[in-house]
Design an enzyme around this catalytic site. Structure first.
Site: not given
Ligand code: MV4
Length: 492
Positions: A116, A200, A235, A292
């Protein structure tokens, strides 16, 4: 040319891939585990092979075994679907070393985007907006404190090797930082074998919007618009749609430009998704790229008329993209509801057992991608998603209405599912008017009130059924009185 594909997956996506391969005249090979001996994907394919025991690590994740099966069966390619080995660079590498095609991007694209921090670096170098944060892994608590102070709380700790929410920790103040940093790091280590964590700025009420891209091996890349995936619970996405309800042309132009820039920057090939967060002012920030085919790809298919799996296979075969960007347009609106085997009245715990009645909605503009049927036992070993209900409408309100009708026609008995949750969302005014963020379910879903309403609707359903029986059956007078007795009863 690919004549035979091994589908290295199970469930609805394995069936989905086989369906397109069949239409293209390509033979298919399924793999299955011990607990999937009766699974439908096995029987859809032309051939099937036992990969191993029920745990994924012993079957659907057995890299060498899967490649060996593909070679024995005479396949030229492996389609990984989503999850399992789909974003595993080492697997893609082994597939190619064995002389097979990996239906997906290059090993290098998977590797870069899987990291990431590397992905963010590439995005930054291409002028794509990022949230303020660290560009390198956090070395120690002291560095983390400095960084957090600079960005300002709340901050979010994320796993560099991760994605999808695993290993993430929201830190609201400095006092929590030490402990949460340790937790994030150890969860990252356990989940990804990589303990690197970065920081972040935490965006409080964002929308989660992603862009579908497709790229061929000749340097052409197109986007197929966006999906709004904000409606999720811990999530786990619940509802996805395309186009995004609050998207305007200017924002779409900027986001799709950014997505295509990144696609080209990593020499991408095949189907990919660029994830962004969008804040209330319409600013967007790059999160990560998924290398994907995604679970929610059918809403993109529904509004574009494009079969993404067909494109993936054609791209792997070296064909150029069949359409240019201006030939790809949005028609109507599509919504997908994921149906999970979970008990919504008990903190979404897995609902295991046998499906004793199964009735899918049918009709124009209704698509169900599923892998279950009557008498099917939901195995404990895999993802609890049973099916995806996808609807299309002329516009968003048409699509929402069709979703409500389709849910009402979807009957699954024997286990609990998230179908009623889908109805709850579809009926909610804030969903209808598009005023929601990723916290929609957390904000609007009141567990206690829900429990009560589920009981009441179950009671109403049973009373309606009883009334229908009474209306159509001859019931002797004395029994009628007995059943009337139920009318005044209180249920709690
Ligand atoms: C975020 C965020 C807010 N701020 N990053 C979640 C999945 C993964 N792809 C990245 N995700 C997020 N990253 C910053 N800096 C919000 C999400 C997010 C989310 C966070 C908490 C609870 C639910 C969420 C749903 C979607 C996205």
């Amino acid at each position: 040319m690919i004549e035979k594909i091994l589908v290295a997956n199970r469930g609805e996506i394995a069936r989905r891939i086989v369906r397109t391969a069949k239409q293209m005249g390509i033979k298919t090979v399924a793999i299955y585990s011990v607990s999937d001996e009766q699974a439908l994907h096995r029987f859809d394919a032309d051939e099937s092979y036992l990969a191993g025991e029920s745990p994924s690590s012993e079957s659907y994740l057995k890299q060498e075994k899967i490649i060996e099966i593909a070679l024995i069966a005479g396949c030229q390619a492996i389609h990984p679907g989503y999850g399992f080995l789909s974003e595993n660079a080492a697997f893609a590498e082994k597939v190619e070393s064995a002389g097979l095609l990996f239906i997906g991007p290059s090993v290098e694209s998977i590797r870069t985007m899987g990291d990431k921090l590397a992905a963010k670096q590439l995005a930054k170098a291409n002028g794509i907006p990022l949230l303020p944060g660290s560009e390198i892994p956090i070395a120690d608590l002291k560095k983390a404190k400095e960084m957090a102070q600079f960005i300002g709380y709340p901050i979010l700790l994320k796993a560099a090797g991760g994605g999808g929410g695993k290993g993430m920790r929201i830190v609201k103040q400095e006092g929590e930082l030490d402990q949460l940093l340790r937790m994030a790091s150890s969860e990252a280590h356990q989940s990804f074998g990589d303990d690197r964590v970065f920081v972040e700025k935490y965006l409080e009420n964002p929308k989660h919007i992603e862009i579908q891209v497709m790229a061929d091996q000749h340097g052409n890349a197109v986007h197929i618009f966006e999906r709004d995936c904000s409606i999720q619970r811990r999530h786990q996405k619940v509802i996805e749609e395309s186009p995004a309800p609050t998207m305007d042309l200017d924002l779409r132009q900027k986001m799709t430009d950014a997505a295509l820039k990144l696609t080209k920057a990593c020499n991408y090939r095949g189907a990919g998704t660029i994830e962004f967060l969008v804040d209330q002012t319409g600013q967007f920030f790059f999160l990560e790229m998924n290398t994907r085919l995604q679970v929610e790809h059918p809403v993109t298919e529904a509004i574009s008329g494009i079969d993404l799996v067909r494109w993936q296979i054609d791209i792997a075969n070296g064909k150029p993209l069949p359409l240019t960007q201006d030939q790809i347009t949005i028609k109507g609106h599509s919504i997908e509801l994921r149906v999970y085997a979970e008990d919504t009245t008990n903190n979404f715990s897995p609902s295991l057992g046998k499906i004793i009645h199964y009735d899918e909605p049918v009709g124009q503009h209704i698509r169900v991608d599923s892998a279950v049927a009557k008498d099917f036992d939901v195995p404990i070993y895999y993802d609890p998603m049973l099916a995806k209900l996808i609807v299309w409408g002329e516009d968003r309100s048409d699509a929402i209405n069709r979703l409500k009708q389709a849910i009402a026609q979807y009957h699954i008995l024997g286990i609990d599912t998230t179908l009623p949750l889908g109805l709850f969302v579809a009926n909610h005014p804030d969903f209808e008017n598009g005023h929601y963020s990723t916290h929609f379910i957390q904000t609007h879903f009141d567990s206690a009130a829900w429990h009560q309403s589920i009981r009441e609707s179950a009671l109403i359903a049973s009373l309606v059924a009883a009334a229908k029986r009474r209306a159509t059956m001859h019931i002797p007078q004395e029994n009628r009185e007995l059943s009337d007795h139920w009318k005044g009863r209180k249920f709690s």
